[in-house]
Design an enzyme around this catalytic site. Structure first.
Site, PDB file in Angstrom:
ATOM      1  N   GLN A   1       0.006  -0.517  -4.722  1.00 32.33           N
ATOM      2  CA  GLN A   1      -1.267   0.192  -4.720  1.00 32.33           C
ATOM      3  C   GLN A   1      -1.009   1.679  -4.553  1.00 32.33           C
ATOM      4  OE1 GLN A   1      -2.525   1.461  -1.449  1.00 32.33           O
ATOM      5  NE2 GLN A   1      -4.158   2.560  -2.496  1.00 32.33           N
TER       6      GLN A   1
ATOM      7  N   TYR B   1      -2.310   5.674  -4.167  1.00 31.08           N
ATOM      8  CA  TYR B   1      -3.240   6.773  -3.959  1.00 31.08           C
ATOM      9  C   TYR B   1      -2.697   7.992  -4.706  1.00 31.08           C
ATOM     10  CZ  TYR B   1      -5.505   4.317  -0.053  1.00 31.08           C
ATOM     11  OH  TYR B   1      -6.201   3.419   0.723  1.00 31.08           O
TER      12      TYR B   1
ATOM     13  N   THR C   1     -13.020  -7.817  -0.448  1.00 32.81           N
ATOM     14  CA  THR C   1     -14.000  -7.424   0.572  1.00 32.81           C
ATOM     15  C   THR C   1     -14.808  -8.617   1.071  1.00 32.81           C
ATOM     16  OG1 THR C   1     -14.234  -5.169  -0.343  1.00 32.81           O
ATOM     17  CG2 THR C   1     -15.895  -5.907   1.231  1.00 32.81           C
TER      18      THR C   1
ATOM     19  N   HIS D   1     -13.569  -1.223  -0.669  1.00 30.13           N
ATOM     20  CA  HIS D   1     -12.472  -0.891   0.251  1.00 30.13           C
ATOM     21  C   HIS D   1     -12.644  -1.599   1.596  1.00 30.13           C
ATOM     22  CE1 HIS D   1      -9.064   2.078   0.187  1.00 30.13           C
ATOM     23  NE2 HIS D   1      -9.023   1.724   1.466  1.00 30.13           N
TER      24      HIS D   1
ATOM     25  N   ARG E   1     -14.385   6.130  10.114  1.00 31.09           N
ATOM     26  CA  ARG E   1     -14.062   4.886  10.815  1.00 31.09           C
ATOM     27  C   ARG E   1     -14.188   5.143  12.315  1.00 31.09           C
ATOM     28  NH1 ARG E   1      -8.956   3.460   6.762  1.00 31.09           N
ATOM     29  NH2 ARG E   1     -10.165   3.847   4.854  1.00 31.09           N
TER      30      ARG E   1
ATOM     31  N   LYS F   1      -8.679  -0.076  -8.909  1.00 32.58           N
ATOM     32  CA  LYS F   1      -9.205  -0.719  -7.705  1.00 32.58           C
ATOM     33  C   LYS F   1     -10.276   0.166  -7.071  1.00 32.58           C
ATOM     34  CE  LYS F   1      -7.737  -2.693  -3.261  1.00 32.58           C
ATOM     35  NZ  LYS F   1      -8.664  -1.932  -2.382  1.00 32.58           N
TER      36      LYS F   1
ATOM     37  N   SER G   1       0.824  -1.200   0.000  1.00 36.13           N
ATOM     38  CA  SER G   1       0.000   0.000   0.000  1.00 36.13           C
ATOM     39  C   SER G   1       0.865   1.260   0.000  1.00 36.13           C
ATOM     40  CB  SER G   1      -0.901   0.014   1.241  1.00 36.13           C
ATOM     41  OG  SER G   1      -1.522   1.269   1.411  1.00 36.13           O
TER      42      SER G   1
ATOM     43  N   SER H   1     -14.565  -3.678  -5.491  1.00 31.41           N
ATOM     44  CA  SER H   1     -14.200  -3.516  -4.090  1.00 31.41           C
ATOM     45  C   SER H   1     -14.913  -2.308  -3.514  1.00 31.41           C
ATOM     46  CB  SER H   1     -12.676  -3.314  -3.977  1.00 31.41           C
ATOM     47  OG  SER H   1     -12.306  -2.918  -2.677  1.00 31.41           O
TER      48      SER H   1
ATOM     49  N   ARG I   1      -8.034  -8.478   5.537  1.00 34.84           N
ATOM     50  CA  ARG I   1      -8.143  -8.788   6.969  1.00 34.84           C
ATOM     51  C   ARG I   1      -7.708 -10.218   7.275  1.00 34.84           C
ATOM     52  NH1 ARG I   1     -12.559  -5.525   5.927  1.00 34.84           N
ATOM     53  NH2 ARG I   1     -12.831  -3.691   7.297  1.00 34.84           N
TER      54      ARG I   1
ATOM     55  N   THR J   1      -6.118   3.364  -7.145  1.00 36.81           N
ATOM     56  CA  THR J   1      -7.272   3.289  -6.252  1.00 36.81           C
ATOM     57  C   THR J   1      -8.172   4.494  -6.430  1.00 36.81           C
ATOM     58  OG1 THR J   1      -6.042   1.963  -4.650  1.00 36.81           O
ATOM     59  CG2 THR J   1      -7.997   3.098  -3.847  1.00 36.81           C
TER      60      THR J   1
END
Length: 417
Positions: free
Chosen positions: A158, A160, A332, A300, A195, A276, A136, A298, A355, A186
């Site tokens: 990945q 950003y 996901t 995310h 969050r 993505k 990432s 996805s 995860r 992304t």
């Protein structure tokens, strides 16, 4: 009448076999984990609440994540019969290269905060398993160090697109120079999602020390020992830190990102380019027409827009409409090898785990990641054998029914006008 007798000691010992005691505590706890959910339970016991909840949590009410997981549970398989499945082939090809399994490791941010081995554990475990590893932009290990941990395997990066474009462009150049073969562009993070677990925990970079933090750390001294006695966190992109994760994301992300940025990155990047975060068929068609090599369906991991589309429900339509022209991947909610098999059957070319890998990392470092991959691999093989298919290529929509709890409400003519 059954004839009874007093058992002889020799007979008792013939019937009883005592299990060998495993003296290594890490191996003992990892061997006890039979599912990814078991690894999650171990991870929760061993990791401070703020770091665990950053991994485990999602945005707002966490509906996107729970719905994505429920969609995989609401799968009905349709096995064939009388096929020889004494051996099955789990390998596949994706983005011009091979993978020994139909999944790779997804990009995750701040990974060394979850367990100090971080991306190095993930990359080296991926190398051992013969699957791709994705770093990432917000990873805590440099592009070059991940390459050193996985020198001959497949490394993906990945990206950003940040407010300071030169930072993003520099990362693209570094990833290309290090030999990464695929770039994930992304598109679902113009700003950070809400969050709420992180806000409630005061989760920040670096970690904030408060009374609650200390109380939570007391039964987990190993985490703090690892954190305090290992090198300072190194981010792939951020030169300075301070504040909550949401604040860091919002300081870096750019809500003006557009298709023009995709064109600029396409011109810069020499390898395969994947978009993505695609969440509609219309956008899947649009980026296909732009000539990218793949997309990831996805939301995310449920960490951005809550109530976002369920990628697994979107998969059959997108795969049918654009799957011949572009490689369709999905992430996901994947917690079981059966989820991966179902995804491949419904048209995915590949899947990504986030995860699931991090639960293994928190449960036992590199060995925990190995265990997570092993669990998923065994579940994939067993599911394929019970479906009686010998290879990934044999999987088809005929093997799966998506049972629907949520249905789109039909609109009346007046509502469509």
């Amino acid at each position: 009448m059954v004839t009874r007798q007093v058992p002889r000691t020799a007979d008792i010992f013939d019937l009883l076999q005592f299990k060998k005691i495993e003296l290594n505590p890490r191996k003992r706890r990892l061997d006890s984990a039979l599912t990814i959910h078991d690894l999650r339970d171990i991870a929760k016991r061993r990791t401070p609440a703020a770091a665990f909840d950053y991994t485990d949590g999602a945005a707002e009410g966490e509906l996107s994540l729970s719905r994505a997981r429920q969609a995989f549970e609401d799968v009905e398989f349709h096995p064939a019969i009388l096929n020889d499945v004494s051996t099955v082939d789990t390998s596949t090809t994706i983005l011009g290269g091979a993978s020994a399994l139909p999944f790779g490791i997804a990009p995750t941010g701040f990974t060394r905060l979850m367990q100090t081995e971080g991306e190095i554990a993930g990359a080296s475990a991926a190398a051992a398993a013969g699957i791709p590893f994705t770093l990432s932009t917000l990873g805590t290990t440099s592009i070059e160090d991940v390459k050193n941990a996985n020198p001959t395997g497949r490394n993906w990066f990945q990206l950003y697109v940040m407010k300071q474009r030169e930072i993003s462009y520099g990362l693209v150049e570094r990833a290309a120079a290090a030999g990464y073969d695929t770039l994930f562009f992304t598109v679902d993070t113009p700003v950070a999602g809400a969050r709420l677990r992180d806000k409630r925990n005061g989760f920040s970079i670096p970690p904030q020390i408060a009374l609650g933090t200390i109380l939570n750390a007391i039964p987990r001294p190993w985490w703090w020992w690892d954190f305090l006695t290992t090198p300072k966190l190194e981010f792939a992109s951020l030169s300075s830190t301070g504040g909550t994760v949401g604040e860091l994301l919002n300081s870096a992300m750019d809500p003006t990102i557009s298709f023009d940025d995709l064109g600029i990155i396409r011109a810069m990047w020499p390898g395969k380019l994947v978009v993505k975060g695609v969440q509609t068929l219309a956008d899947a068609r649009k980026v296909t027409d732009l000539g990218v090599d793949g997309i990831v369906l996805s939301n995310h991991g449920g960490r951005q827009l809550d109530r976002a589309p369920i990628p697994f429900h979107l998969l059959p339509t997108v795969a049918r409409e654009v799957g011949k022209d572009i490689e369709v991947m999905i992430d996901t909610g994947i917690m079981n090898g059966a989820d991966i098999v179902a995804s491949m059957a419904m048209g995915a070319k590949f899947t990504l785990i986030g995860r699931a890998y991090l639960y293994g990392l928190m449960a036992g470092g590199r060995e925990g990641v190995d265990r997570a991959i092993q669990i998923l691999s065994e579940q994939i093989v067993r599911t394929m054998q019970l479906l009686q298919v010998k290879s990934i290529e044999e999987l088809s929509p005929d093997h799966v029914t998506q049972l629907m709890r949520l249905e789109h409400r039909a609109l009346g003519a007046e509502a469509r006008i």
